[in-house]
Enzyme design. Structure first.
Site, PDB file in Angstrom:
ATOM      1  N   ASN A 129       0.815  -1.203   0.000  1.00 12.31           N
ATOM      2  CA  ASN A 129       0.000   0.000   0.000  1.00 12.31           C
ATOM      3  C   ASN A 129       0.856   1.264   0.000  1.00 12.31           C
ATOM      4  OD1 ASN A 129      -1.968   2.034   0.532  1.00 12.31           O
ATOM      5  ND2 ASN A 129      -3.279   0.501   1.468  1.00 12.31           N
ATOM      6  N   ASP A 130       1.417   1.607   1.138  1.00  5.51           N
ATOM      7  CA  ASP A 130       2.128   2.877   1.283  1.00  5.51           C
ATOM      8  C   ASP A 130       3.329   2.986   0.340  1.00  5.51           C
ATOM      9  OD1 ASP A 130       0.367   3.566   3.383  1.00  5.51           O
ATOM     10  OD2 ASP A 130       1.558   2.356   4.754  1.00  5.51           O
ATOM     11  N   VAL A 131       3.990   1.850   0.058  1.00  9.57           N
ATOM     12  CA  VAL A 131       5.223   1.895  -0.745  1.00  9.57           C
ATOM     13  C   VAL A 131       4.942   2.034  -2.235  1.00  9.57           C
ATOM     14  CG1 VAL A 131       6.517   0.589   0.968  1.00  9.57           C
ATOM     15  CG2 VAL A 131       5.368  -0.629  -0.891  1.00  9.57           C
ATOM     16  N   THR A 132       3.651   2.070  -2.621  1.00  8.97           N
ATOM     17  CA  THR A 132       3.294   2.277  -4.028  1.00  8.97           C
ATOM     18  C   THR A 132       2.455   3.534  -4.216  1.00  8.97           C
ATOM     19  OG1 THR A 132       1.266   0.938  -3.835  1.00  8.97           O
ATOM     20  CG2 THR A 132       3.295  -0.223  -4.449  1.00  8.97           C
ATOM     21  N   ALA A 141       0.284   3.363   7.195  1.00  5.61           N
ATOM     22  CA  ALA A 141       0.486   4.797   7.424  1.00  5.61           C
ATOM     23  C   ALA A 141      -0.840   5.510   7.655  1.00  5.61           C
ATOM     24  CB  ALA A 141       1.210   5.426   6.234  1.00  5.61           C
TER      25      ALA A 141
END
Length: 461
Positions: free
Chosen positions: A387-390, A428
């Site tokens: 999620n957050d890393v994309t 996050a």
């Protein structure tokens, strides 16, 4: 006997370092762990051979209790729970150091007639070890979702309170150091440091928790090294410094990977699993759904597919299903690669370990810096719970909490398929703008089941 003990320590330290070198890659990690474990056994034997060692019944009882608790816990823990297990085991080390400092204070009659470095190093270890123990318990609670993932803070007074707690712990230590004899003072050192550990980690959001675990791990190593100085134990000095140094380096690397400074992380406030704040008002846009059959067709006729694994894959234990699907794609002439973000999952190397367990060829695992240039010529990017890393908001939205964090450039792929249970935010606590991209299709459901459905569709194409 002294020379023999020194030789054993040297052998143990060499095995520690050689074992640590093996942890640089999945293929050698298991062997590296075993080598380091053998080194620790030798170090323990050397310590037990030290003249003056007594209380053999208590020593045996401690070893037995540790084995009874530790071995089943380590064997039964799931990979998804490994970060919190690491936090818990690390905290136990810090707690042990704090107790050793207390015992040293009592058995030496308040450090009477000892060289000045003994109380200094012992009290330093007591403060850092207690902070690490209680802080690690909070980290464990947040990752295990016993505690809320969101920051829990007292607001503006938080940093002042933390400073006062630190000063109080140091003041008690200084009073002990100048020769005041009181058991309440050493208890005060441990208690003030314990509350400080709680107050430092509670305001830190869940998204920063992997970095916090690494930082507390470094704290535990430093406190162990300081205790080794106080006890004149070479094994603790060397092992503690190795853990402290490696933990510090890892903390710095992870902070850079998230574009976060360590002081900013300690200040708290970023990320929480229960927060669903918008990253840029994207909720009024259209979400496009797809089916397993359509996803299979897209990937079967692609030249290159990049799989982006995340915590969703870990939770669903979908790594073996992903490997089976990748093999099927490769048999159809599709080139398959895996994009690994440094902080994907909840600890460094989380995805590497899961995929290595599924026998994914190591050369197919591409780090962020190596794979990002590939996305623009990738036909399909398959995102599995990452999620957050994309999230493109890290590049495009200055108001986003993750703005500036290096991410995988998934949005540059020609087509994007996201496997996810629902539209809930990542750790996050913010929405992912990628899900509203015109090139993105959502395949909702459990990751393992969804991958299995896609695999079945690929078999009939």
């Amino acid at each position: 006997m002294t020379s023999f003990i020194d030789v054993l320590y040297i052998i143990a330290f060499a095995l520690f370092i050689y074992g640590l070198m093996g942890l640089t890659g999945p293929r050698t990690a298991v062997r590296g762990n075993l080598i380091a474990a053998v080194g620790m056994v030798i170090a323990i034997i050397a310590t037990l051979l030290t003249p003056g060692t007594s209380n053999w019944v208590l020593i045996a009882l401690g070893i037995i209790l540790g084995a009874v608790v530790g071995v089943p816990s380590a064997r039964q823990v799931k990979m998804t729970a490994m970060p919190q297990m690491v936090a818990l085991f690390n905290g136990v080390g810090g707690g042990a150091v704090g107790l050793i400092a207390w015992v040293e204070f009592r058995t030496t009659h308040d450090y009477a007639h000892l060289a000045a470095y003994v109380p200094v190093t012992s009290l330093f270890a007591a403060i850092i070890g207690s902070v690490s123990f209680w802080g690690s318990l909070v980290a464990f609670g947040k990752l295990q979702e016993i505690l809320p993932g969101r920051p829990i803070s007292l607001g503006k007074p938080q940093q002042l309170i933390n400073l006062l707690l630190l000063l109080a712990a140091i003041a008690c230590a200084v009073i002990i150091g100048i020769g005041v004899n009181s058991q309440l003072l050493i208890v005060g050192v441990l208690v003030f440091a314990a509350v400080l550990g709680l107050m430092v980690v509670l305001p830190i959001g869940g998204a920063d928790m992997p970095v916090v675990i690494s930082l507390l791990n470094a704290f535990t190593g430093l406190s162990a090294a300081a205790t080794g100085l106080a006890l004149d134990n070479t094994a603790m000095i060397v092992a503690g410094m190795i853990v402290g140094a490696s933990g510090s380096i890892l903390t710095n690397l992870m902070a850079k990977a998230m574009n976060r400074s360590i002081p900013a992380i300690i200040a708290g406030g970023f990320g929480g699993g229960s927060i669903a704040a918008s990253s840029g008002g994207a909720t009024d846009q259209v979400v496009r759904q797809t089916s397993a059959a359509d996803a299979a067709i897209q990937m079967a006729y692609a030249n290159q597919v990049v799989i982006v694994p995340g915590y969703g894959m870990a939770v669903a234990q979908a790594q073996h299903a992903v490997r089976e699907m990748a093999k099927l794609l490769e048999s159809k002439g599709v080139e398959v690669k895996y994009a690994i973000h440094p902080v994907a999952g909840r600890m460094p190397g989380h995805m590497n370990v899961l995929l290595a367990e599924a026998d994914v060829p190591y050369e197919q695992l591409k780090e962020m810096d190596d794979i990002n240039s590939e996305f623009s010529r990738t036909d399909v990017a398959l995102v599995i719970g990452a999620n957050d890393v994309t999230n493109p908001a890290a590049r495009t939205n200055p108001n986003s909490p993750i703005h500036g964090m290096p991410i995988l450039n998934v949005d540059q792929a020609r087509s994007i398929i996201v496997l996810k249970r629902g539209m809930s935010p990542g750790f996050a606590g913010i929405e992912n703008e990628l899900y509203y991209d015109a090139k993105t299709s959502m395949l909702f459901g459990d990751a393992k089941s969804s991958v299995g459905s896609v695999t079945e569709e690929l078999k009939v194409l």
